[in-house]
Design an enzyme around this catalytic site. Structure first.
Site, PDB file in Angstrom:
ATOM      1  N   CYS A 151      -6.691   2.193  -3.391  1.00  0.00           N
ATOM      2  CA  CYS A 151      -6.069   1.252  -2.463  1.00  0.00           C
ATOM      3  C   CYS A 151      -4.650   0.894  -2.903  1.00  0.00           C
ATOM      4  O   CYS A 151      -3.693   1.012  -2.121  1.00  0.00           O
ATOM      5  CB  CYS A 151      -6.929   0.003  -2.341  1.00  0.00           C
ATOM      6  N   TYR A 152      -4.494   0.490  -4.155  1.00  0.00           N
ATOM      7  CA  TYR A 152      -3.147   0.147  -4.639  1.00  0.00           C
ATOM      8  C   TYR A 152      -2.199   1.353  -4.540  1.00  0.00           C
ATOM      9  O   TYR A 152      -1.060   1.211  -4.094  1.00  0.00           O
ATOM     10  CB  TYR A 152      -3.203  -0.346  -6.086  1.00  0.00           C
TER      11      TYR A 152
END
Lengths: 346, 346, 346, 346
Positions: free
Chosen positions: A150-151
């Site tokens: 996600c990051y």
């Protein structure tokens, strides 16, 4: 219809993927594997599905799943994915893995940052990093997709045009990222107790978070040289969303217009990338609920620095939504199928 | 100085009690007992105490505690308090227990609602229900205080004048209560994961919550007959605070002024009771951070019903603050010592 | 007793100051000035004060206030403070101003960043920047204190030892700050509607926020040369607290121990500064409710960068608490009087 | 395709309706009327629509709208709807009104509870109360729909089977309802400032809320006699969702199974009603994001009372979703078109 199974269906990433697949017009959900909740209806665990999807969860049965599915999504902890995927892959299935296990070019890098041995280092060659905006062509013909973290999704999309064009000092990159608590998963722990997260913010795993290496891998490919950067994740008292505030020193003087043109061109035709005009910046409420990534920037002449702000929904563009986007590519569907909705805002 | 020890210092109720005692001008904190964190500084567990209270937690040593303390607060799960308190009591210590174990007149009622055997039923005679607004005189001379539950404190204070005066139909009482998540304690669980509580509200233990019996006991004493009522707790996405919305049928027609006078008289001189004027109602932000209980009401002529709204901070007037109030009474201090501050509002 | 008046008592900073002064053992609250709520009891606006402080707010009457007060706190919007303070100052009163108007050495800098003309540029010489950790001696003899901004307090305290010792590249400083919504004040607006802030985070005033200039002023004094830095504020879905994540390039290789020693020495004896040991970092729940500033750091050898994390309660150490600290110094009280409490954590 | 216009598109109810219509497969969005934001792209106001729906908002032009639309949704404050709808109705358009103006059988009742004169009392005969579960047949042939209020939708659906079957004492009904802040609309106000709503809960308009009359109207029709009840709304620190905890005295002894059968039969075939099994109760996270209404109950033999818990998303089943459901009925589409998705849970 594409026959789809999900292994690890009852974690937060897993259930969000199930939610997206449930509404996908070309998907038939075949198996929802959950060791913890085998034989229980998924709608007992997640009552939002009551009356809509009351299918029982099942134990992992590789042969059955392989036989009855066209594609398998694996949403398991890293190190575990590793143990399931080779078996599925050998049986000729397409696999989209949401863990970190197949995102790396180099087993060494994985082993260094994850602190465990990689069980199938030879499969890393076959696997493709599933960020369509950078690797669409490779994804089309892949059979094993390492769905991005996600990051990293948020940070890489925010930085790619600048890095590719060599406009920033590669030693100056700082990514200050803030994430909702679903990113930490469903498992209860003291640190995720409501009373610990509510009305709080904290930085964690400063300078040591695994996603650093994933971001560096992709930016290094774009830059065609090694990139080392600072990445600081923070835990927000919200469920969803990542906001990345990214800092870099400009190698030459640029206007907002220059940067906007660069990004517009780089992302031309991308269905899930939205740029903000001067004076406007992304917020997580703009993207939560959607597969969209919003990007905005400020050029600060005083410090000769660019500040990029990028936002995604960590559970959608940062996990299940991107996985569905990859599936659409793999099966030659319109890439936005099942993913066209705007964010919720409210 | 009063030498004070806290057994069970690292739960949420325990640590809030420690926070209040730390600022109490007449208290010396002697032992902070925590089996889970023995030998660790309390400020490692709760870093808000760093540099202020770095005392190490200790194992339970009844003799040592008894010897070196004037009063012991026990903040342990019910059933466990039971095992510690008799030993302290025998050694002549004053004990203020925050569990449910010593709140009851009748071991049968306790056993029915708690589903376990009471270990010291004979001590229930010695113990006093520590709600100063109703039992101040008994508290003064007690050596064992059953500190009231959070929900009961709020509900009983909201209803006492009406019940005492016989103005409502005792079969019509409904208490719809909403509580912050600290009320559920520090122990992690799926239901208390941030992502399960945030942006949600739920009713739980409907018609079966233990505090029902505690409320009924006290109202029955006031009414001098058996009271059975409906009590519904709800979990709010906030840390602190209880709001009770209480419904009852009026036995005769009353105005707001009548009710206001009744409450004013009943609570005359009470330092921690505040009444709201007509048109104003309590909210949890009015009381959070303080030992205050706010009470307001609406008389609905259309339905001939009174709606009482009462609010407290569940961790203060509903737990540690009331315990300190009881200590002040026991040691003949001004009852408000260490408890005079207004709520935080912000 | 010190006779104290507060001008601008009903804004969020004002009322928090009133709350702290209410509990201060040496303070008598004389006038609470609020144009918007003149003649109304403060406890009608903030019902947390009901029964405790029911004093009516008053109109601004400079002569009366000056006559009846030893010190006046002004908590007004910038540009407005300017119009009240000279009159109070002329009458010989001590004034502690919470606006930005008297924080600057240079009227030019103020005018550039605030976009308005400074009304009393000559008084900037008399005023002292009220950050006790840096300017205690000047504060002692001052009669006009420019109480620091919330973001600057957190950022300057986080950076001062490194800047003073010349250990970081002054061109590399990046402050990524996150604040609770009380920092934006009480005035309703679309951007502060609950539904806009909740479940969201956003960056705002990127590269243009006024507090940048305040931070740069103080760091430039410490460095004895001009410092220009990047400062990015973010709005969090919480009421209180600022967390600053600060990045800077180290000029030489340092260990955690080196940095910890440096800070320990720099802040030796400071009652409101707390350092975190290696592996621990400040969170806003550690400081909210207190006047404390927590500081932690990570030395990242991979990038040769230091990441400092600092946290304060924006309404206390970032506003009213620091103002009280300054008052204590002005009146030769123990600096911690009325401010000794730990953070709330819960 | 159905040509649809929305008048009042930029309020919270309006924009949620637009979001649902945007994803509706049979809808073409024609005009988005917003006086406040005329000529501005809707995606400037709600950036979640950037790149997806950048249509400009327009001024109200009745003729143009009537000419180019098949159906018009009006999402305006009550009293204002009144001024627009007759003009649209006269021009032969189908109108679905989200205000309270056309929900009543009796102008007197409306005028009493809303405190204003009804401008088109004669049109109340033509209008149909748009709760499909109770009035589907009338809706089919209507041209003017009074789309139900959020609280009434939840309360009526929770009580209808019991009231219709005469199983409860009609004088004993108490509805304790809790709503997210979107229910209060987009207009900024002190009471809706983030710092006032966050970490708080309050009751408001106790015994006087307008929705009381709407609930009573519908229950009276079902009961075939006048019903007067207590309704207490509360404001929750969440964006979305209504949870209603409903109390009533049973006229005879019933088991959970009896009640479950009753509801199952009453709501047989209803696509948006979901019943919870014994031991399970609805929570707002089960329904938020969906058009579903979840209902559960506890039969309390001790007090001979039933407690019904019902939950909806106030912006969907309580506003825009139900409006779309009504449109589907009006245009003879499958009633679930565009509304089939499960709640979000996360």
């Amino acid at each position: 219809m594409i026959r789809v199974s999900v292994v690890g269906a009852t974690g937060y990433a897993g259930i969000e993927l199930v939610r997206l697949l449930y509404s996908h017009p070309k998907v038939e959900l075949v198996h929802l594997v959950s060791q913890s909740f085998a034989e229980q209806p998924i709608s007992d665990i997640y009552p939002n599905f009551k009356g809509l999807l009351d299918k029982a969860c099942s134990q992992l049965d590789i042969d059955k799943i392989a036989k009855e599915s066209d594609v398998v999504f694996t949403s398991l902890p890293h190190g575990i994915s590793n143990q399931v995927i080779p078996a599925l892959y050998e049986r000729g299935k397409k696999v989209i893995d949401l863990s970190g296990d197949f995102r790396y070019k180099s087993a060494e890098v994985y082993e260094k940052w994850y602190g465990i041995r990689h069980m199938s280092p030879d499969m890393l060659q076959a696997s493709v990093y599933g960020l369509p905006e950078l690797h669409r062509d490779e994804i089309k013909t892949a059979r094993l997709i390492g769905n991005p973290g996600c990051y990293p999704t948020c940070a890489i999309l925010g930085l790619a045009p600048l890095v590719k064009q060599g406009l920033i000092d590669l030693n100056s990159i700082i990514i200050d990222a803030k994430s909702g608590a679903t990113g930490a998963g469903r498992e209860p722990s003291q640190a995720l107790h409501f009373c610990e997260v509510d009305e709080n913010i904290k930085a964690y795993k400063v300078a040591t978070h695994r996603h650093t290496s994933e971001i560096e891998q992709e930016l290094s490919i774009l830059a065609q040289r090694e990139v080392a950067l600072s990445f600081t994740p923070h835990l927000l008292p919200v469920k969803r969303g990542i906001l990345s505030t990214i800092y870099a020193n400009l190698k030459k003087s640029l206007t907002f217009g220059d940067v906007y043109s660069l990004y517009s061109e780089f992302y031309a035709g991308e269905p899930f990338i939205t740029l903000h005009q001067e004076g406007s910046l992304p917020e997580i409420k703009h993207v939560n609920g959607s597969n969209n990534c919003h990007i905005g920037f400020v050029v600060d002449r005083r410090t000769n620095r660019i500040i990029v702000v990028a936002a995604i929904d960590n559970l959608i563009k940062g996990a299940g939504g991107q996985a569905v986007q990859n599936m659409n590519i793999l099966f030659d569907l319109d890439e936005t199928t099942g993913l066209r909705n705007p964010g919720w805002y409210l």
